[in-house]
Write a protein that holds these residues in place. Structure first.
Motif, PDB file in Angstrom:
ATOM      1  N   ASP A 405     -29.123   1.787 -25.871  1.00 52.59           N
ATOM      2  CA  ASP A 405     -29.932   1.638 -27.083  1.00 52.59           C
ATOM      3  C   ASP A 405     -29.185   2.184 -28.292  1.00 52.59           C
ATOM      4  O   ASP A 405     -29.145   1.547 -29.361  1.00 52.59           O
ATOM      5  CB  ASP A 405     -31.266   2.373 -26.921  1.00 52.59           C
ATOM      6  CG  ASP A 405     -32.206   1.680 -25.951  1.00 52.59           C
ATOM      7  OD1 ASP A 405     -32.013   0.477 -25.676  1.00 52.59           O
ATOM      8  OD2 ASP A 405     -33.136   2.357 -25.448  1.00 52.59           O
ATOM      9  N   GLY A 408     -26.624  -0.020 -29.674  1.00 53.76           N
ATOM     10  CA  GLY A 408     -27.104  -1.269 -30.237  1.00 53.76           C
ATOM     11  C   GLY A 408     -27.357  -2.363 -29.228  1.00 53.76           C
ATOM     12  O   GLY A 408     -27.615  -3.514 -29.595  1.00 53.76           O
ATOM     13  N   TRP A 409     -27.296  -2.034 -27.949  1.00 53.67           N
ATOM     14  CA  TRP A 409     -27.553  -3.019 -26.896  1.00 53.67           C
ATOM     15  C   TRP A 409     -29.059  -3.056 -26.609  1.00 53.67           C
ATOM     16  O   TRP A 409     -29.543  -2.484 -25.637  1.00 53.67           O
ATOM     17  CB  TRP A 409     -26.787  -2.652 -25.622  1.00 53.67           C
ATOM     18  CG  TRP A 409     -25.308  -2.928 -25.690  1.00 53.67           C
ATOM     19  CD1 TRP A 409     -24.421  -2.464 -26.602  1.00 53.67           C
ATOM     20  CD2 TRP A 409     -24.561  -3.744 -24.779  1.00 53.67           C
ATOM     21  NE1 TRP A 409     -23.169  -2.919 -26.348  1.00 53.67           N
ATOM     22  CE2 TRP A 409     -23.208  -3.714 -25.221  1.00 53.67           C
ATOM     23  CE3 TRP A 409     -24.878  -4.475 -23.657  1.00 53.67           C
ATOM     24  CZ2 TRP A 409     -22.201  -4.406 -24.565  1.00 53.67           C
ATOM     25  CZ3 TRP A 409     -23.867  -5.170 -22.999  1.00 53.67           C
ATOM     26  CH2 TRP A 409     -22.542  -5.130 -23.456  1.00 53.67           C
ATOM     27  N   LYS A 410     -29.794  -3.737 -27.446  1.00 55.95           N
ATOM     28  CA  LYS A 410     -31.247  -3.777 -27.319  1.00 55.95           C
ATOM     29  C   LYS A 410     -31.667  -4.703 -26.174  1.00 55.95           C
ATOM     30  O   LYS A 410     -30.996  -5.683 -25.870  1.00 55.95           O
ATOM     31  CB  LYS A 410     -31.892  -4.235 -28.628  1.00 55.95           C
ATOM     32  CG  LYS A 410     -31.512  -3.367 -29.831  1.00 55.95           C
ATOM     33  CD  LYS A 410     -31.858  -1.886 -29.623  1.00 55.95           C
ATOM     34  CE  LYS A 410     -31.509  -1.062 -30.838  1.00 55.95           C
ATOM     35  NZ  LYS A 410     -31.764   0.395 -30.616  1.00 55.95           N
ATOM     36  N   ARG A 417     -30.050  -7.259 -21.759  1.00 51.86           N
ATOM     37  CA  ARG A 417     -29.698  -6.705 -23.071  1.00 51.86           C
ATOM     38  C   ARG A 417     -28.883  -7.693 -23.902  1.00 51.86           C
ATOM     39  O   ARG A 417     -28.166  -8.536 -23.367  1.00 51.86           O
ATOM     40  CB  ARG A 417     -28.935  -5.385 -22.892  1.00 51.86           C
ATOM     41  CG  ARG A 417     -29.829  -4.293 -22.326  1.00 51.86           C
ATOM     42  CD  ARG A 417     -29.133  -2.951 -22.224  1.00 51.86           C
ATOM     43  NE  ARG A 417     -30.063  -1.949 -21.681  1.00 51.86           N
ATOM     44  CZ  ARG A 417     -30.864  -1.193 -22.409  1.00 51.86           C
ATOM     45  NH1 ARG A 417     -30.866  -1.327 -23.733  1.00 51.86           N
ATOM     46  NH2 ARG A 417     -31.668  -0.318 -21.840  1.00 51.86           N
TER      47      ARG A 417
END
Length: 587
Positions: A405, A408-410, A417
């Motif tokens: 998270d 930036g790996w949502k 992801r």
């Protein structure tokens, strides 16, 4: 990064799950690195012995044929350091001796080098060679060492031949000039001075506390009188590379059968005495048939590739000894650090947290290994521990998710992801070698574990080991993640594997702090072993925090051999048996 000595059971190698690529010459420990996780392998070790086998009984007898099996094909290049795989090095080690080797306690001792001494300023090393001859009876001389050093430093070796062991002579004065073609010999640059046919001096660019143990000791001299007339650019296709006719070690080549087997015979001119065993065969076999071949006497020893599940089976076979000492090396999941997917070290940390490595050791390796999280394995005298501040990265998928998270790996709507570098669903590819079911099981387990933290992994079709190794070495675009391992040399010098410009830095990790910390490990102050250990600990802590590759475990070696093969107790180290010339077969 190169193993030193004769008759070890591994070297630096590119071997899928238990060891990986590398080259070296034989005996025991490691030079590069492997981290120390706090976890330990669990209960699987009861399948075999972890104490060195006892003494042999009776007097040695001469004669017989020893057949040693490997479960992965070797490459048919037998000039030392021409090829970088473990499986080739395991053959070369019986034909070419290094300057130094190790004893059963992993202390360096003389081999082709009889003695050595430092100048007062610690920049010049004087080496005296043993009274050793080539297998054709000609003496092994200082000129042979110079010829070999010039080969390793040459522009042809390091570019045209894509050699990877130029670092062995990199610290010697003039190596850069030879490498860029401005000089052809260390005798011209001030790096090498011949005192006599059996004595020479090496002068180094800087004071280097590790240079003898991690670099110079691993040089395996080659015969100048044979190779000087062949242009080096043609060596890889020369008949000598395919089957050397003149060697320095205990065994000479008699026949090479493709990548299936190599036949050798005892060298009567071997300076440490003619070996007791007359004939030696190195054979490539499937891991599935190893137990049966040992049981029926078709092979007498397995060098590499035994499956962990076979350890208990082999122990139950009468007349078979199984020994599982810790390996000085580690298995890892490689990633290309420069790619957008992996550039953020928090992503790499997340991968380390997201893999249930202890479960893999317990289930896949049957407990024959120790989870690690840094570049030196627990068996190394310089290995850092949690008491030094090492993070063991115990399995924690929640922590892995938090790091992803932050990077930036949502998480996407379908449970996978999103790669922030593309804005699309991430889909990482994993490559691994064929022929080893253990490696395939590791790949499947990694795929399943990463799915749990929202990362899709696609497994590429298994590849021939040598093809995979070449693709990784050459930074093929087809490789994104890969499974391999490193078997290390006795001295824990990080150079060769961990510096930004090193040939074996397959992750292409560039980190100024790392390079600076490595310099401290061989500085003038590092001649003091206590200082050097602390410098190595600081370096390991940085690697542990930045996680340039995903550390898996330090495997245990699995040695299995016939009771008819007698190996003196003095020749057993923690890494395996040394000094093949001492072994003998009961008739």
């Amino acid at each position: 990064m190169k193993r030193i000595g004769k008759a070890s059971m591994a070297t630096i190698a590119l071997a899928a799950s238990l060891t990986m690529l590398v080259a070296g010459c034989g005996t025991s420990g490691g030079s590069s690195s492997n981290g120390t996780g706090n976890s330990t392998g669990s209960s699987g070790n009861q399948a075999a012995s972890n104490s060195a086998p006892g003494s042999t009984s009776g007097q040695p007898v001469d004669g017989g044929t020893l057949t040693i099996a490997q479960t992965t094909k070797f490459d048919d290049q037998f000039i030392p350091d021409m090829d970088a795989s473990l499986y080739t090095a395991n053959i070369v080690q019986y034909a070419f001796d290094p300057l130094l080797t190790v004893d059963k306690n992993l202390n360096f001792v003389g081999d082709l080098a009889k003695s050595w001494s430092w100048s007062a300023d610690k920049k010049t090393l004087t080496i005296t060679l043993a009274n050793a001859n080539w297998s054709d009876g000609k003496p092994i001389t200082s000129a042979d060492v110079l010829f070999t050093m010039n080969y390793l430093a040459s522009k042809t070796y390091n570019t045209t031949l894509q050699g990877q062991y130029g670092y062995l002579v990199g610290p010697v004065v003039g190596s850069t000039r030879i490498g860029n073609g401005k000089a052809t010999s260390f005798a011209q640059t001030g790096g090498f001075k011949q005192i006599s046919s059996k004595q020479f001096q090496l002068t180094f660019k800087t004071v280097d506390a590790a240079v003898l143990w991690s670099d110079i000791s691993g040089i395996q001299p080659i015969p100048e009188h044979v190779l000087k007339s062949i242009p080096m650019k043609s060596w890889t296709t020369a008949s000598f590379d395919k089957m050397p006719t003149v060697v320095s070690g205990p065994y000479t080549f008699t026949q090479v059968n493709g990548q299936d087997s190599v036949q050798m015979k005892a060298n009567p001119n071997y300076f440490q005495g003619k070996p007791h065993i007359t004939n030696l065969i190195m054979k490539t076999v499937s891991p599935d048939v190893v137990p049966g071949l040992l049981a029926n006497g078709s092979i007498q020893m397995v060098l590499t590739g035994l499956k962990p599940a076979d350890a208990s089976k082999l122990k139950a076979i009468p007349g078979i000894t199984v020994y599982t000492p810790p390996e000085n090396g580690f298995s890892y999941l490689g990633v290309k650090d420069y790619l957008p997917e992996f550039k953020n070290y928090k992503v790499r940390q997340a991968l380390e947290y997201g893999l249930n490595r202890q479960a893999m050791v317990d289930g896949i390796l049957k407990g024959l290994g120790t989870v690690i999280s840094g570049p030196l394995p627990p068996v190394s005298w310089a290995a850092a521990t949690t008491a030094d501040g090492m993070n063991p990265y115990n399995y924690n998928p929640t922590k892995a998710g938090q790091l992803l998270d932050q990077a930036g790996w949502k998480m996407g709507s379908n449970g996978y992801r999103i790669d922030p570098s593309t804005g699309k669903e991430a889909n990482l590819t994993l490559s691994y070698s064929s022929g080893d079911p253990t490696t395939q099981a590791e790949a499947v387990a990694i795929q399943a574990d990463l799915k749990k933290i929202g990362i899709k992994v696609t497994l590429n079709s298994p590849m021939d080991f040598n093809t995979l190794a070449k693709d990784v070495e050459t930074n093929s675009k087809s490789i994104q993640m890969w499974l391999m391992g490193w078997s290390l040399a006795t001295d824990p010098d990080p150079r060769g594997l961990w510096q930004s410009t090193d040939a074996f830095n397959f992750e292409r990790w560039k980190n100024k702090t790392n390079d600076q910390l490595i310099k401290a490990t061989y500085s003038a102050a590092a001649f003091n072993k206590s200082y050097r250990k602390q410098a190595l600990v600081k370096w390991q802590l940085n690697v542990n925090q930045r996680m340039p590759l995903i550390f898996l475990w330090a495997p245990d070696n699995i040695f299995a051999y016939s009771s008819k093969l007698n190996i003196p107790a003095k020749d057993w180290s923690t890494q395996g048996p040394l000094n093949i010339q001492d072994w003998w077969l009961s008739q």
